[in-house]
Design a protein around this motif. Structure first.
Motif: not given
Length: 123
Positions: A87-95, A110-121
């Motif tokens: 599951d390790t990845a950069v997670y992006y949210c989109a609208a 999706y038209s708009y995206w966030g910068q992402g947040t890192q998840v490291t497992v």
């Protein structure tokens, strides 16, 4: 223009949980989560429509990840349980503010995206 901001990533051990949050500055019909692991293409994770009547999850997260939303706050959450190293990845949210047809599992919807947040497992 809608701004999207994710938060809640971090470094955890396998089996731990994290909750990601995503705030959009404007109203969206649907919001989704995608992730991109090192060396891989970005992939769809989960999506929810406004009101929460529709939810769509990728097979690999079923039973472990849960998407939810707070329409009053234009916020969606991704509760991730029993995390695995894969599951390790950069997670992006989109609208998606324009009401694309479901399932909204394509980046193109999706038209708009966030910068992402890192998840490291780690194992």
């Amino acid at each position: 223009q809608v701004q999207v901001v994710e938060s809640g990533g971090g470094s955890v051990q396998a089996g731990d949980s994290l909750r990601l949050s995503c705030v959009a500055t404007g109203r969206s019909t649907s919001m989704g989560w995608f992730r991109q692991a090192p060396g891989k293409e970005r992939e769809f994770v989960s999506a929810i429509n406004r009101g929460g009547a529709k939810r769509y999850n990728q097979d690999f997260v079923k039973g472990r990840f849960t998407i939810s939303g707070d329409d009053a706050k234009n916020t969606v959450y991704l509760q991730m349980n029993n995390l695995k190293p894969e599951d390790t990845a950069v997670y992006y949210c989109a609208a998606d503010p324009f009401g694309s047809t479901w399932p909204v599992d394509s980046e193109k919807k999706y038209s708009y995206w966030g910068q992402g947040t890192q998840v490291t497992v780690s194992s």
